[in-house]
Scaffold this motif. Structure first.
Motif, mmCIF file in Angstrom:
data_model
loop_
_atom_site.group_PDB
_atom_site.id
_atom_site.type_symbol
_atom_site.label_atom_id
_atom_site.label_comp_id
_atom_site.label_asym_id
_atom_site.label_seq_id
_atom_site.Cartn_x
_atom_site.Cartn_y
_atom_site.Cartn_z
ATOM 1 N N CYS A 261 0.841 -1.199 0.000
ATOM 2 C CA CYS A 261 0.000 0.000 0.000
ATOM 3 C C CYS A 261 0.871 1.243 0.000
ATOM 4 O O CYS A 261 1.980 1.234 0.542
ATOM 5 C CB CYS A 261 -0.876 0.039 1.253
ATOM 6 S SG CYS A 261 -1.840 -1.452 1.562
ATOM 7 N N TYR A 273 3.906 1.690 -12.879
ATOM 8 C CA TYR A 273 2.653 0.953 -12.719
ATOM 9 C C TYR A 273 2.717 -0.366 -13.501
ATOM 10 O O TYR A 273 2.286 -1.420 -13.017
ATOM 11 C CB TYR A 273 1.483 1.804 -13.202
ATOM 12 C CG TYR A 273 0.125 1.151 -13.030
ATOM 13 C CD1 TYR A 273 -0.638 1.407 -11.908
ATOM 14 C CD2 TYR A 273 -0.391 0.283 -13.992
ATOM 15 C CE1 TYR A 273 -1.884 0.813 -11.727
ATOM 16 C CE2 TYR A 273 -1.625 -0.316 -13.825
ATOM 17 C CZ TYR A 273 -2.364 -0.042 -12.697
ATOM 18 O OH TYR A 273 -3.594 -0.656 -12.539
ATOM 19 N N LEU A 276 4.799 -2.882 -11.548
ATOM 20 C CA LEU A 276 4.098 -3.411 -10.379
ATOM 21 C C LEU A 276 2.973 -4.356 -10.781
ATOM 22 O O LEU A 276 2.768 -5.397 -10.148
ATOM 23 C CB LEU A 276 3.544 -2.257 -9.548
ATOM 24 C CG LEU A 276 4.595 -1.349 -8.893
ATOM 25 C CD1 LEU A 276 3.957 -0.059 -8.397
ATOM 26 C CD2 LEU A 276 5.299 -2.065 -7.756
ATOM 27 N N SER A 277 2.242 -4.009 -11.828
ATOM 28 C CA SER A 277 1.114 -4.845 -12.253
ATOM 29 C C SER A 277 1.579 -6.145 -12.887
ATOM 30 O O SER A 277 0.771 -7.062 -13.061
ATOM 31 C CB SER A 277 0.215 -4.079 -13.225
ATOM 32 O OG SER A 277 0.921 -3.725 -14.401
ATOM 33 N N MET A 280 1.839 -7.988 -9.267
ATOM 34 C CA MET A 280 0.757 -7.865 -8.301
ATOM 35 C C MET A 280 -0.514 -7.362 -8.978
ATOM 36 O O MET A 280 -0.497 -6.994 -10.147
ATOM 37 C CB MET A 280 1.185 -6.907 -7.171
ATOM 38 C CG MET A 280 2.376 -7.400 -6.388
ATOM 39 S SD MET A 280 2.819 -6.307 -4.995
ATOM 40 C CE MET A 280 3.426 -4.868 -5.880
ATOM 41 N N ARG A 281 -1.589 -7.344 -8.229
ATOM 42 C CA ARG A 281 -2.895 -6.960 -8.752
ATOM 43 C C ARG A 281 -3.356 -5.678 -8.083
ATOM 44 O O ARG A 281 -3.340 -5.566 -6.850
ATOM 45 C CB ARG A 281 -3.891 -8.089 -8.517
ATOM 46 C CG ARG A 281 -3.476 -9.395 -9.176
ATOM 47 C CD ARG A 281 -4.227 -10.591 -8.627
ATOM 48 N NE ARG A 281 -5.647 -10.547 -8.941
ATOM 49 C CZ ARG A 281 -6.522 -11.458 -8.522
ATOM 50 N NH1 ARG A 281 -6.107 -12.470 -7.758
ATOM 51 N NH2 ARG A 281 -7.792 -11.362 -8.858
ATOM 52 N N ASP A 282 -3.770 -4.723 -8.890
ATOM 53 C CA ASP A 282 -4.289 -3.448 -8.413
ATOM 54 C C ASP A 282 -5.715 -3.676 -7.912
ATOM 55 O O ASP A 282 -6.627 -3.962 -8.688
ATOM 56 C CB ASP A 282 -4.242 -2.445 -9.571
ATOM 57 C CG ASP A 282 -4.831 -1.089 -9.223
ATOM 58 O OD1 ASP A 282 -5.358 -0.917 -8.108
ATOM 59 O OD2 ASP A 282 -4.770 -0.195 -10.097
ATOM 60 N N TYR A 306 -2.440 3.451 -4.110
ATOM 61 C CA TYR A 306 -2.868 2.114 -4.529
ATOM 62 C C TYR A 306 -2.775 1.116 -3.382
ATOM 63 O O TYR A 306 -1.994 1.288 -2.439
ATOM 64 C CB TYR A 306 -1.974 1.588 -5.664
ATOM 65 C CG TYR A 306 -1.945 2.448 -6.896
ATOM 66 C CD1 TYR A 306 -2.861 2.258 -7.931
ATOM 67 C CD2 TYR A 306 -0.990 3.449 -7.049
ATOM 68 C CE1 TYR A 306 -2.823 3.041 -9.066
ATOM 69 C CE2 TYR A 306 -0.948 4.240 -8.183
ATOM 70 C CZ TYR A 306 -1.873 4.038 -9.187
ATOM 71 O OH TYR A 306 -1.843 4.823 -10.314
ATOM 72 N N TRP A 308 -1.980 -2.917 -3.619
ATOM 73 C CA TRP A 308 -1.575 -4.009 -4.513
ATOM 74 C C TRP A 308 -1.608 -5.332 -3.763
ATOM 75 O O TRP A 308 -1.242 -5.403 -2.587
ATOM 76 C CB TRP A 308 -0.156 -3.783 -5.029
ATOM 77 C CG TRP A 308 0.018 -2.584 -5.910
ATOM 78 C CD1 TRP A 308 0.375 -1.324 -5.536
ATOM 79 C CD2 TRP A 308 -0.163 -2.544 -7.332
ATOM 80 N NE1 TRP A 308 0.432 -0.500 -6.633
ATOM 81 C CE2 TRP A 308 0.113 -1.221 -7.745
ATOM 82 C CE3 TRP A 308 -0.515 -3.496 -8.289
ATOM 83 C CZ2 TRP A 308 0.036 -0.831 -9.082
ATOM 84 C CZ3 TRP A 308 -0.583 -3.098 -9.618
ATOM 85 C CH2 TRP A 308 -0.313 -1.785 -10.006
ATOM 86 N N CYS A 309 -2.036 -6.386 -4.444
ATOM 87 C CA CYS A 309 -2.158 -7.712 -3.843
ATOM 88 C C CYS A 309 -1.276 -8.702 -4.608
ATOM 89 O O CYS A 309 -1.307 -8.731 -5.839
ATOM 90 C CB CYS A 309 -3.608 -8.203 -3.877
ATOM 91 S SG CYS A 309 -4.780 -7.087 -3.079
#
Length: 360
Positions: A261, A273, A276-277, A280-282, A306, A308-309
């Motif tokens: 986070c 972005y 990161l994507s 991980m998942r936004d 954001y 992120w998971c």
């Protein structure tokens, strides 16, 4: 030529003029969207176009739609509406996600840039209490010099939360928390930390990370660096990509589910972005509704905060909260944490005790 014929000719010219302008507007917006999607933050002029509030590209429609009504140009109106749809949907990032199925093991996290508490810590406390997250990821938690800021006041005002801090980045939790650790983000000289903790939600473990990316090397805004705008724009992209890479290097290894986070100071479609994507998942992009704009609070035009998971953490829902007290709006997400299959060794971030980080 009769009066009626002259009038019809004038109307036809008006329609062609309005249709032509709207067709050009549609072509320009479509081209801009394609360029941003393919070479954003590669060419510095496109970087600047990406960081312009995307809603600004709706402004021509304020003139073109009345022009179409006056000229009675249906084709022009359709082209203008099409351009507006491109701006409002893919360029501004409109989402209409469906919440995931509720169930056990749902961790509610909140990320919030507190702006040093200059808007009033009592307001921040009220917002946090209203959302009631399990875990808080906070940025700019240190108040201005000579004033008690959120880093001092929130642990006092939020009974039931336990806090750790490194610099201006802070994490609070009302579920069991331990194994706090921190590391410097690249590049050297940026002076920004990532702070991580392990939390336990009814036997389900997860790693939660709070970060705050800098905007550019050397700091300052575009207006303050107008003389070297090309160099500044290139630096904007470079520094955030290096921060993203140094973060992902720590997280791209076996470990418990992870939730990252923070204030990333980058909009969707930027290179950071994209990095990161890839891992991980936004949460808002998948489960949120609307635009999720978080900055500035008084007139939100950018989505730069954001949740992120990764590593099996599943976003269930996400939303931005309209709240006073900071120049950012907080983002709240509910994340499903799977039951552990086996004991995990953590994320390899170099464990440190909670007390060691609490007062740095």
């Amino acid at each position: 030529m009769g009066t009626a014929a002259v009038r019809d000719l004038r109307h036809a010219r008006r329609r062609r003029f309005a249709s032509g302008l709207c067709a050009f507007y549609l072509l320009a917006v479509g081209t801009l969207w394609a360029v941003q999607a393919t070479v954003a933050e590669v060419a510095w002029p496109v970087t600047l176009l990406l960081y312009v509030p995307q809603a600004a590209y709706l402004l021509p429609a304020l003139l073109l739609l009345p022009l179409c009504a006056w000229a009675r140009s249906g084709r022009g109106a359709i082209a203008c509406i099409g351009a507006c749809a491109i701006v409002a949907w893919p360029m501004m990032g409109f989402r209409w996600g469906s919440p995931g199925p509720p169930g056990e093991g749902v961790l509610r996290v909140m990320t919030y840039n507190l702006h040093g508490g200059v808007g009033g810590v009592a307001r921040l406390t009220e917002t946090i209490r209203a959302q009631n997250p399990h875990v808080l990821c906070l940025q700019e938690a240190v108040g201005p010099e000579g004033r008690e800021g959120p880093a001092v006041l929130l642990p006092r005002d939020l009974a039931g939360y336990r806090f750790v801090r490194r610099g201006s980045v802070m994490i609070g939790s009302r579920v069991p928390m331990g194994n706090a650790r921190a590391w410097k983000l690249d590049p050297p000289g940026v002076a920004r930390d990532a702070l991580a903790v392990d939390v336990n939600l009814g036997g389900r473990r997860a790693t939660v990370v709070s970060v705050h990316f800098v905007t550019a090397l050397g700091g300052g805004s575009i207006a303050q660096n107008a003389a070297g705008i090309a160099r500044y724009a290139r630096g904007m992209a470079e520094v955030r990509v290096r921060q993203a890479d140094s973060l992902l290097e720590r997280l791209n290894k076996p470990g418990p589910p992870v939730v990252v986070c923070g204030d990333f100071n980058t909009p969707p479609r930027g290179k950071a972005y994209e990095r990161l994507s890839g891992l991980m998942r936004d949460a808002f992009a998948e489960r949120g509704r609307g635009w999720g704009l978080t900055y500035r609070r008084d007139l939100p035009l950018w989505r730069i905060d954001y949740v992120w998971c990764g590593r099996g953490a599943e976003p269930v829902s996400a939303w931005a909260v309209r709240a006073p007290g900071s120049d950012h709006l907080p983002v709240v997400a509910e994340v499903s944490i799977p039951k552990p299959a086996a004991r995990s060794s953590g994320d390899g971030g170099g464990a440190r005790g909670v007390s060691q980080l609490a007062r740095r």
